[in-house]
Design an enzyme around this catalytic site. Sequence first.
Site, PDB file in Angstrom:
ATOM      1  N   ASP A   1      11.391  -3.347  10.314  1.00  0.00           N
ATOM      2  CA  ASP A   1      10.453  -2.709   9.385  1.00  0.00           C
ATOM      3  C   ASP A   1       9.433  -1.945  10.215  1.00  0.00           C
ATOM      4  O   ASP A   1       8.516  -2.525  10.791  1.00  0.00           O
ATOM      5  CB  ASP A   1       9.782  -3.777   8.523  1.00  0.00           C
ATOM      6  CG  ASP A   1       8.863  -3.196   7.450  1.00  0.00           C
ATOM      7  OD1 ASP A   1       8.627  -1.971   7.470  1.00  0.00           O
ATOM      8  OD2 ASP A   1       8.382  -3.968   6.603  1.00  0.00           O
TER       9      ASP A   1
ATOM     10  N   TYR B   1       0.864  -1.196   0.000  1.00  0.00           N
ATOM     11  CA  TYR B   1       0.000   0.000   0.000  1.00  0.00           C
ATOM     12  C   TYR B   1       0.894   1.238   0.000  1.00  0.00           C
ATOM     13  O   TYR B   1       0.773   2.116   0.857  1.00  0.00           O
ATOM     14  CB  TYR B   1      -0.913  -0.041   1.211  1.00  0.00           C
ATOM     15  CG  TYR B   1      -2.105   0.888   1.156  1.00  0.00           C
ATOM     16  CD1 TYR B   1      -2.586   1.395  -0.041  1.00  0.00           C
ATOM     17  CD2 TYR B   1      -2.759   1.245   2.328  1.00  0.00           C
ATOM     18  CE1 TYR B   1      -3.689   2.226  -0.075  1.00  0.00           C
ATOM     19  CE2 TYR B   1      -3.863   2.079   2.315  1.00  0.00           C
ATOM     20  CZ  TYR B   1      -4.327   2.575   1.111  1.00  0.00           C
ATOM     21  OH  TYR B   1      -5.423   3.410   1.082  1.00  0.00           O
TER      22      TYR B   1
ATOM     23  N   CYS C   1      -5.822  11.999  -5.398  1.00  0.00           N
ATOM     24  CA  CYS C   1      -4.392  11.894  -5.086  1.00  0.00           C
ATOM     25  C   CYS C   1      -3.570  11.653  -6.352  1.00  0.00           C
ATOM     26  O   CYS C   1      -2.462  12.185  -6.492  1.00  0.00           O
ATOM     27  CB  CYS C   1      -4.155  10.781  -4.073  1.00  0.00           C
ATOM     28  SG  CYS C   1      -4.710  11.195  -2.393  1.00  0.00           S
TER      29      CYS C   1
ATOM     30  N   GLY D   1       6.307   0.122  10.664  1.00  0.00           N
ATOM     31  CA  GLY D   1       5.103   0.323   9.876  1.00  0.00           C
ATOM     32  C   GLY D   1       5.042  -0.712   8.769  1.00  0.00           C
ATOM     33  O   GLY D   1       4.982  -0.377   7.585  1.00  0.00           O
TER      34      GLY D   1
END
Length: 368
Positions: free
Chosen positions: A159, A123, A340, A161
């Site tokens: 990592d 994402y 976006c 997030g």
Amino acid sequence: MNESVIKEMLAKIDVRINGTRPWDIQVHDDRLWGRVIRQGSLGLGEAYMEGWWDCPALDQFFCRVLRGDLEKHFRLTLPVLLGIAAYALRNLQSVARARMVARGHYDFGNDMFEAMLDPAMQYSCGYWEHADTLEQAQLDKMELICRKLRLKPGMRVLDIGCGWGGLGSYMAKRSGVHVTGVTVSWAQAQYAESRGQGLDVEWLLKDYRSLTGKYERIVSVGMFEHVGHKNYTVFMETARNLLHEDGLFLLHTIGANQKRLSVDPWIEKYIFRNGILPSIGQIGDAVSGRFVMEDWHNFGVDYDKTLMAWAENFSRGREEGKFTCTDSMFRMFRYYLLSCAGAFRARDLQLWQIVLSPHGVTDGYRRP
């Protein structure tokens, strides 16, 4: 009066009301004009969700709006002023509030994200230099990160997030490293756990500020947008304390062209609670005295392609019954994705990958 004012604004960017071109808007409720004058982007977005207006190509419409700098006419609406006050007076990304964005967005439903994203559930922006599909762009992005981090078997990698665990699993499988992924989303942690069987990975439901230990490499992709300007120093100090003296830290984040006092009111309310985009200067201030900046890579134009691919997958997924949602929710997500995309196309937003080291790489750092 309100209609004529907005018509004049739109004429400057060659957008017609009830026109026939893809970027023209179709108005179904004349209350739209007053709502936009009073509430700015919040009113515009909510009116779209409620079906007051449509546009065949929202991405093209918003690209024109941003290139024409029309948002400057709505910078002092009440929602904007309230947002500026909130970000100035409060730490909206405190430990106590960290899970708000997870509950409101990332925990929405894995079935929807599975339909919208690539198989690795990335994402964040794909890397399209040599790719012609979303899946390949995301594989190339993960491979680029691995090469930038100079991963070697046996390294401990953090990592921050970690999302649904796609990058962590890829690093562990590709490079033989041990990966610790942290997220504040219960849904993401559970998904990552189910997908990481047999790999040298662990997934923690924790806030980054509670972490301890040492790691040869740290990576954070698409999370810094949720950190907040009051916490940039804490974030960088935490990363520095967790990183080995000869380690590398890769930060992948959306960035703004200038320092922002608040986030778009519609995005704040419906998509990413309490998030705000960093500027070059804000990142520089937080890095200063803590890291050496080895590389700063901007491939923001690739986010346009990524978002357009997500929007296509999202619409097709709903049509094929891969997930269910209300019409309002469907319009909300399409509005978010396509607006976006227009923002990145207009170069109003950027995507940065920054490589940092504690003391500078002895033999110099070369981007792979």
